[in-house]
Design an enzyme around this catalytic site. Structure first.
Site, mmCIF file in Angstrom:
data_model
loop_
_atom_site.group_PDB
_atom_site.id
_atom_site.type_symbol
_atom_site.label_atom_id
_atom_site.label_comp_id
_atom_site.label_asym_id
_atom_site.label_seq_id
_atom_site.Cartn_x
_atom_site.Cartn_y
_atom_site.Cartn_z
ATOM 1 N N ALA A 85 0.841 -1.203 0.000
ATOM 2 C CA ALA A 85 0.000 0.000 0.000
ATOM 3 C C ALA A 85 0.871 1.246 0.000
ATOM 4 O O ALA A 85 2.086 1.178 0.195
ATOM 5 C CB ALA A 85 -0.892 -0.017 1.234
ATOM 6 N N GLY A 131 0.200 -5.269 0.767
ATOM 7 C CA GLY A 131 -0.972 -5.313 -0.093
ATOM 8 C C GLY A 131 -0.750 -6.173 -1.330
ATOM 9 O O GLY A 131 -1.690 -6.776 -1.863
ATOM 10 N N GLU A 134 -1.474 -9.575 -0.273
ATOM 11 C CA GLU A 134 -2.924 -9.739 -0.050
ATOM 12 C C GLU A 134 -3.657 -9.917 -1.372
ATOM 13 O O GLU A 134 -4.592 -10.711 -1.471
ATOM 14 C CB GLU A 134 -3.462 -8.519 0.712
ATOM 15 C CG GLU A 134 -2.864 -8.457 2.107
ATOM 16 C CD GLU A 134 -3.402 -7.317 2.932
ATOM 17 O OE1 GLU A 134 -3.086 -6.163 2.573
ATOM 18 O OE2 GLU A 134 -4.111 -7.555 3.910
ATOM 19 N N GLU A 156 3.689 -5.329 7.805
ATOM 20 C CA GLU A 156 2.802 -4.371 8.485
ATOM 21 C C GLU A 156 3.067 -4.252 9.974
ATOM 22 O O GLU A 156 3.080 -3.162 10.537
ATOM 23 C CB GLU A 156 1.329 -4.747 8.268
ATOM 24 C CG GLU A 156 0.770 -4.371 6.906
ATOM 25 C CD GLU A 156 1.106 -5.372 5.820
ATOM 26 O OE1 GLU A 156 1.972 -6.252 6.042
ATOM 27 O OE2 GLU A 156 0.507 -5.274 4.732
ATOM 28 N N MET A 344 37.394 -4.733 16.702
ATOM 29 C CA MET A 344 36.677 -3.912 15.721
ATOM 30 C C MET A 344 37.213 -4.152 14.312
ATOM 31 O O MET A 344 36.447 -4.294 13.359
ATOM 32 C CB MET A 344 36.783 -2.424 16.080
ATOM 33 C CG MET A 344 36.141 -2.071 17.400
ATOM 34 S SD MET A 344 34.403 -2.568 17.529
ATOM 35 C CE MET A 344 33.606 -1.330 16.525
#
Ligand code: NAD
Length: 737
Positions: A85, A131, A134, A156, A344
């Site tokens: 979306a 989306g 979906e 989401e 490091m």
């Protein structure tokens, strides 16, 4: 770059510029193709959704007229399906009724996919997100390409939301409760093979000839029955999930896990669980209605707004170059030099090799080089153990790292990062020597965490190509890199190091030169105040619990143990020296810094540790402080919270005033990425901005009256209170391109 799909004929209608567009081919296959001409990725904007509705109407008409007998939904992009979306549209929604109505409209369009009179196939190559997934779930079948770029994901929940265009309802009905919770609650994506295994994808097709294979698949469908699910849940497992007690068990366990990991700060996963509890196994329509209602409430709530804010900050960093001049582009880094093969240096070498960069590590001792290589190897082993890389691939990457005692190996380097011991004289000497062996375009950077980049640059012939590149420990896990720009540092240098950090998968933030740069400087007064609280009689448990209740990943005293009481003591002392009385070390911390308690690495600090695992507060520590263990609940919790948080806000204000941070957003993203400051709060200064500027000043003044001048309000806090302006208003994000 060649697209990974080489189909000679893409089944699109060349005359159509609409997005998406419908097209019926002569074989009777209908194609709805998403290809947004204005964007790199297909996004389901309001306009695209409206057009999808129209395309479905066209498809329905074609089916009724007998022109198509199957419909494929696909993307015209070379390497992605549909990215979800339109997040920008979500940000502006303030009214839950409006949100719910919009979501219901989207659901209705996706329901239309399912009600077409012909079978529907989603052809997924590349990212299929939110989306997009979906939409795919609304189809009868999902076929995926075998490309590594193909991922199916519901992110989401990471934005404080839930999939509300049918995702929360359709996914568990297709793949079962357990597998769907894995995706819905974590936001993690699945690749093609996993998608097939869990029954999310019907078939995997070769990426190189994807469209023609999709066409074959669609035609084949009409000849014989194809099971919609690629894989199948074992019969017993499915029966268990369908039964009421089985379902309850799964959901109760999931709820417990979510509550433990989020401490209740993130409502979205709990809402997802509630929907499944109420509606899994029940009517689809009721579940869709619950999805829409829950999402509408989440969208307008502060947690979602804050997480979207952080998402935007990250996107801005990802798209930026670290400099204001749009003409300046980062140079590509293929070869890296590392000076100092310690913790490091070894970590940086591993990270670079993991990202296909060749590395030469230089040290002054053979054993150090060997242990640096060993350190890098152990990092690769971890990646392999976690299943993120094949052993053979890790071995190949490891071969990208060489080491030695000579400077000559630095010759081909595009960037050299210095990570030797934390001493100005040694660093200056090492950098001066390295400068004699590098090419004209090569950039030099220091990983110092406390020394002045500008002073270090005084040793160099060309200080313009020098800056700080401050990684945090452990290098592979901490996302932040502070790119420290000295007065002489050129924009080209900043852009190159910034781009390099991005290429390593890090979040770079450009900061000015100053004691502790950004993150360590803000942490300084926070950790110190925890020491004062301890001295004033608050217990370790209570101090750390209040910080965790606020959302910090661990409390300040537990964090000092993690950093090392000795290392933290040195850092505190150097901030004190540079910044003066307000950073005078708390007596409790000063007392412990002189003892053998080193924190986690030594087995005891504020807490006890066994084999590196925390085993509760070490009560004997109070003896070292000359006190007795206080009762865990004696202290006023609000006072603890205020005393821990406001010194950070006050220090951040000074950092902004001094130009160490360019904008409020940089402070916020740095604290989230560098310390785990809770993302659901949107960042330190976004949190501070929720307090009224005048009440912020008053609270700091009250602390000053009660506890002394270490709480003297920063001049900026006073100015903002006078002008009634927030940090974000006074220091907006204008520098990210
Ligand atoms: N360890 C941390 O948590 C951390 C985090 C961020 C930044 N840093 C910074 O990174 C740097 C390195 O820290 P570390 O923890 O890896 O230290 P370390 O002691 O593990 O490693 C330092 C290495 O430098 C080598 N060395 C010393 N003099 C040298 C010279 N003249 N030429 C080449 N190599 C030389 C040593 O042999 C050693 O292998 C320091 O500036 C430190 O402040 C450390």
């Amino acid at each position: 770059m060649l697209p990974s799909r080489l189909d000679p004929v893409a089944p699109t209608d060349p005359s159509s510029t609409a997005n998406p567009s419908f097209h019926a081919d002569p074989r009777g296959t209908g194609w709805i193709t998403f290809d947004d001409p204005d964007r790199q990725l297909n996004v389901l904007t309001e306009e695209a959704m409206r057009r999808l509705g129209e395309s479905l109407d066209e498809a329905r008409g074609a089916a009724r007229a007998g022109r198509i007998d199957v419909l494929v939904i696909r993307s015209g992009k070379a390497d992605s399906f549909v990215a979800g979306a339109d997040i920008d549209a979500i940000v502006g929604i303030e009214d839950p009724t409006e949100a719910e109505a919009k979501i219901r409209m989207g659901q209705a369009i996706f329901n239309d996919v399912g009600s077409l009179p012909v079978p529907t196939v989603a052809a997924i190559h590349g990212a299929c997100v939110g989306g997009g997934l979906e939409l795919a779930l609304a189809c009868d079948y999902r076929v995926v390409s075998d490309s590594a770029k193909t991922t199916l994901q519901f992110p989401e929940v990471m934005l404080g939301l839930l999939p509300a265009w049918g995702g929360t309802t359709r996914l568990p009905r297709l793949i079962g409760l357990r597998a769907s919770l894995d995706m819905l609650l974590t936001g993690r994506g699945v690749r093609a093979a996993k998608a097939k295994k869990i029954g999310l994808a019907t078939a995997i097709l070769p990426a190189a000839i994807f469209d023609s294979k999709v066409q074959d698949f669609a035609r084949e469908l009409l000849k014989r029955e194809v099971d919609r699910r690629g894989g199948r849940l074992k019969h017993l497992a499915r029966a268990a999930e369908r039964s009421w007690p089985g379902r309850k068990d799964i959901l109760t366990m999931a709820r417990k896990k979510v509550t433990e990991s989020t401490a209740g700060h993130y409502p979205a996963p709990l809402r997802i669980l509630q929907i499944l509890d109420d509606h899994f196994g029940g009517e689809v329509e009721a579940s869709l209605a619950a999805e829409a209602r829950a999402a509408a409430e989440l969208i307008v709530a502060p947690v979602c707004k804050n997480l979207l804010h952080v998402y935007h900050l990250r996107e801005a960093v990802r798209k930026g170059t670290g400099v204001a001049d749009a003409e300046i582009r980062p140079r590509t880094i293929a070869e890296l030099g590392v000076l100092g093969a310690g913790v490091m240096g070894g970590g940086i070498a591993h990270l670079a090799a993991q990202n296909d960069v060749r590395v030469y590590m230089k040290d002054i001792r053979h054993e150090a080089v060997t242990s640096g290589l060993q350190h890098a190897r152990s990092r690769f082993d971890r990646v392999v153990e976690r299943g993120r890389m094949k052993r053979r691939e890790a071995a190949q990457r490891m071969e990208l790292i060489a080491g030695g005692l000579e400077y000559h190996g630095l010759g081909p380097a595009d960037v050299v990062v210095e990570a030797v011991v934390e001493r100005m004289d040694i660093k200056q000497q090492v950098l001066r020597e390295a400068e004699q062996h590098i090419g004209d375009q090569c950039v030099l950077a220091t990983n110092t965490s406390s020394l002045s980049v500008e002073r270090m640059a005084e040793a160099l012939e060309r200080p313009g190509r020098f800056c700080g590149m401050h990684f945090f420990n452990p290098v592979d896990r901490m996302p932040l890199v502070e790119v420290v720009r000295g007065a002489a540092t050129s924009s080209q240098t900043v852009a190159t190091v910034y781009g390099f950090a991005l290429a390593l998968g890090k979040v770079p933030i450009v900061v000015g030169d100053g004691p502790g740069f950004l993150v360590n400087r803000i942490l300084g007064p926070y950790l110190n105040e925890a020491g004062f609280l301890l001295g004033d009689g608050a217990s370790v448990e209570q101090i750390d619990r209040v910080a965790k209740d606020f959302g910090m990943p661990m409390g300040p005293l537990r964090l000092i143990d993690e950093i090392g009481i000795d290392v933290s003591g040195h850092a505190g002392a150097s901030l004190h020296e540079a910044l003066g009385d307000r950073l005078t070390p708390a007596p409790a911390l000063a007392a412990l810094a002189g003892t053998k308690r080193l924190g986690r690495k030594g087995g005891s600090g504020f807490y006890l540790y066994e084999k590196g695992r925390e085993k509760g507060v070490d009560q004997s520590m109070y003896e070292a402080l000359g006190s007795v263990p206080p009762a865990a609940t004696d202290f006023d919790e609000k006072a603890i919270r205020t005393r821990l948080l406001l010194p950070m806000v006050n220090e951040a204000a000074r950092i902004l005033e001094e130009g160490i941070a360019r904008c409020a957003a940089d402070v916020d993203l740095s604290m989230i990425m560098g310390t785990g400051f809770p993302p659901f709060r949107g960042g330190l200064l976004r949190f501070a901005d929720t307090l009224h500027p005048r009440s912020l000043l008053e609270s700091i003044r009250e602390l000053q009256e009660e506890h002394g001048d270490r709480f003297e309000p920063a001049p900026l806090v006073v100015t903002l209170a006078d002008e009634d302006r927030t940090f974000y208003e006074a220091f907006p994000d204008e520098t990210h391109e």
